[in-house]
Write a protein that holds these residues in place. Structure first.
Motif, PDB file in Angstrom:
ATOM      1  N   TYR A  26       0.826  -1.206   0.000  1.00  0.00           N
ATOM      2  CA  TYR A  26       0.000   0.000   0.000  1.00  0.00           C
ATOM      3  C   TYR A  26       0.862   1.258   0.000  1.00  0.00           C
ATOM      4  O   TYR A  26       1.790   1.394   0.776  1.00  0.00           O
ATOM      5  N   ASP A  27       0.546   2.184  -0.919  1.00  0.00           N
ATOM      6  CA  ASP A  27       1.261   3.453  -1.051  1.00  0.00           C
ATOM      7  C   ASP A  27       0.249   4.574  -0.818  1.00  0.00           C
ATOM      8  O   ASP A  27      -0.500   4.942  -1.726  1.00  0.00           O
ATOM      9  N   LYS A  28       0.212   5.091   0.396  1.00  0.00           N
ATOM     10  CA  LYS A  28      -0.777   6.096   0.776  1.00  0.00           C
ATOM     11  C   LYS A  28      -0.687   7.339  -0.108  1.00  0.00           C
ATOM     12  O   LYS A  28      -1.704   7.870  -0.546  1.00  0.00           O
ATOM     13  N   GLU A  29       0.515   7.777  -0.400  1.00  0.00           N
ATOM     14  CA  GLU A  29       0.693   8.978  -1.216  1.00  0.00           C
ATOM     15  C   GLU A  29       0.092   8.777  -2.612  1.00  0.00           C
ATOM     16  O   GLU A  29      -0.620   9.643  -3.124  1.00  0.00           O
ATOM     17  N   LEU A  30       0.367   7.623  -3.219  1.00  0.00           N
ATOM     18  CA  LEU A  30      -0.194   7.325  -4.540  1.00  0.00           C
ATOM     19  C   LEU A  30      -1.718   7.205  -4.457  1.00  0.00           C
ATOM     20  O   LEU A  30      -2.431   7.767  -5.292  1.00  0.00           O
ATOM     21  N   ALA A  31      -2.198   6.490  -3.460  1.00  0.00           N
ATOM     22  CA  ALA A  31      -3.649   6.319  -3.298  1.00  0.00           C
ATOM     23  C   ALA A  31      -4.338   7.677  -3.153  1.00  0.00           C
ATOM     24  O   ALA A  31      -5.357   7.936  -3.799  1.00  0.00           O
ATOM     25  N   ASP A  32      -3.771   8.547  -2.333  1.00  0.00           N
ATOM     26  CA  ASP A  32      -4.360   9.878  -2.146  1.00  0.00           C
ATOM     27  C   ASP A  32      -4.311  10.694  -3.433  1.00  0.00           C
ATOM     28  O   ASP A  32      -5.272  11.390  -3.768  1.00  0.00           O
ATOM     29  N   SER A  33      -3.214  10.592  -4.181  1.00  0.00           N
ATOM     30  CA  SER A  33      -3.090  11.375  -5.419  1.00  0.00           C
ATOM     31  C   SER A  33      -4.107  10.934  -6.470  1.00  0.00           C
ATOM     32  O   SER A  33      -4.499  11.721  -7.319  1.00  0.00           O
ATOM     33  N   LEU A  34      -4.529   9.659  -6.409  1.00  0.00           N
ATOM     34  CA  LEU A  34      -5.501   9.136  -7.364  1.00  0.00           C
ATOM     35  C   LEU A  34      -6.939   9.212  -6.859  1.00  0.00           C
ATOM     36  O   LEU A  34      -7.868   8.851  -7.571  1.00  0.00           O
ATOM     37  N   GLY A  35      -7.108   9.672  -5.627  1.00  0.00           N
ATOM     38  CA  GLY A  35      -8.454   9.767  -5.057  1.00  0.00           C
ATOM     39  C   GLY A  35      -9.028   8.431  -4.645  1.00  0.00           C
ATOM     40  O   GLY A  35     -10.248   8.262  -4.601  1.00  0.00           O
ATOM     41  N   ALA A  36      -8.159   7.476  -4.318  1.00  0.00           N
ATOM     42  CA  ALA A  36      -8.610   6.122  -3.968  1.00  0.00           C
ATOM     43  C   ALA A  36      -9.214   6.076  -2.577  1.00  0.00           C
ATOM     44  O   ALA A  36      -8.763   6.767  -1.661  1.00  0.00           O
ATOM     45  N   ASP A  37     -10.223   5.236  -2.424  1.00  0.00           N
ATOM     46  CA  ASP A  37     -10.760   4.961  -1.092  1.00  0.00           C
ATOM     47  C   ASP A  37      -9.950   3.808  -0.487  1.00  0.00           C
ATOM     48  O   ASP A  37      -8.930   3.389  -1.048  1.00  0.00           O
ATOM     49  N   GLN A  38     -10.394   3.277   0.632  1.00  0.00           N
ATOM     50  CA  GLN A  38      -9.629   2.225   1.328  1.00  0.00           C
ATOM     51  C   GLN A  38      -9.503   0.938   0.514  1.00  0.00           C
ATOM     52  O   GLN A  38      -8.657   0.102   0.793  1.00  0.00           O
ATOM     53  N   ALA A 135      -9.179   3.058  -8.804  1.00  0.00           N
ATOM     54  CA  ALA A 135      -8.656   4.422  -8.864  1.00  0.00           C
ATOM     55  C   ALA A 135      -7.379   4.486  -9.691  1.00  0.00           C
ATOM     56  O   ALA A 135      -6.922   5.558 -10.058  1.00  0.00           O
ATOM     57  N   ALA A 136      -6.802   3.337 -10.025  1.00  0.00           N
ATOM     58  CA  ALA A 136      -5.566   3.288 -10.811  1.00  0.00           C
ATOM     59  C   ALA A 136      -5.822   3.443 -12.308  1.00  0.00           C
ATOM     60  O   ALA A 136      -4.869   3.534 -13.086  1.00  0.00           O
ATOM     61  N   LEU A 137      -7.066   3.492 -12.739  1.00  0.00           N
ATOM     62  CA  LEU A 137      -7.341   3.610 -14.172  1.00  0.00           C
ATOM     63  C   LEU A 137      -6.619   4.782 -14.837  1.00  0.00           C
ATOM     64  O   LEU A 137      -6.110   4.622 -15.949  1.00  0.00           O
ATOM     65  N   PRO A 138      -6.547   5.958 -14.217  1.00  0.00           N
ATOM     66  CA  PRO A 138      -5.881   7.065 -14.902  1.00  0.00           C
ATOM     67  C   PRO A 138      -4.420   6.800 -15.267  1.00  0.00           C
ATOM     68  O   PRO A 138      -3.933   7.330 -16.262  1.00  0.00           O
ATOM     69  N   VAL A 139      -3.727   5.975 -14.523  1.00  0.00           N
ATOM     70  CA  VAL A 139      -2.310   5.762 -14.825  1.00  0.00           C
ATOM     71  C   VAL A 139      -2.091   4.747 -15.948  1.00  0.00           C
ATOM     72  O   VAL A 139      -0.992   4.651 -16.475  1.00  0.00           O
TER      73      VAL A 139
END
Length: 152
Positions: A26-38, A135-139
């Motif tokens: 888990y990469d909190k910074e990446l998750a937050d940048s992509l708007g991911a939930d838990q 939430a990873a779709l944009p990348v």
């Protein structure tokens, strides 16, 4: 003795199930940048493009409208509003393609899609749906650009 054994087994099993749910990558910074939930997910708007009501016989005009359609797709992708786009094979529902838009509301999606010349002229009609996906779709678009040999 049996209640203690049962209690200990429940404690061990609950700890194991909790540990299995935690992602060590888990990469909190990446998750937050992509708007991911838990769960690594987020809301998008799914757009189904269908054959529209307009019947345009002028092939050059149709070609021009679909060039504008492709230009709009590229513009929305460059703005990170369009995450996925693609045509559908011929089907009984007259579905022509899909968009997954990185926007919060159907109204915002409608404003973006109304700019599409093929939609404006009625060659394509649209339906909007709220959709929950990775939430990873944009990348994925970064990779798609590297594997596309020819642009349509």
């Amino acid at each position: 003795m049996k209640p203690i054994f049962t209690f200990l087994m429940l404690m061990i099993l609950s700890n194991q199930s909790f540990a299995q749910n935690q992602n060590p990558e888990y990469d909190k910074e990446l998750a937050d940048s992509l708007g991911a939930d838990q769960y690594g997910m987020k809301a998008y708007i799914l757009v189904i493009l269908k054959t529209g009501p307009a019947k345009i016989e002028d092939k050059e005009k149709v070609s021009e409208l679909f060039r504008g359609h492709m230009e709009n797709i590229n513009k929305l992708a460059d703005e990170n509003k369009l995450i996925v786009a693609g045509p559908m094979v011929k089907n009984d529902n007259s579905y022509r393609g899909i968009f997954i838009l990185n926007v919060k509301t159907k109204e915002e999606a409608a404003r973006l899609v109304e700019l599409d010349p093929a939609v404006k002229e009625g060659l394509l009609a649209v339906d909007f749906y709220e959709w929950y996906g990775s939430a990873a779709l944009p990348v994925y678009l970064e990779t798609a650009k590297k594997i596309t040999k020819e642009n349509p």
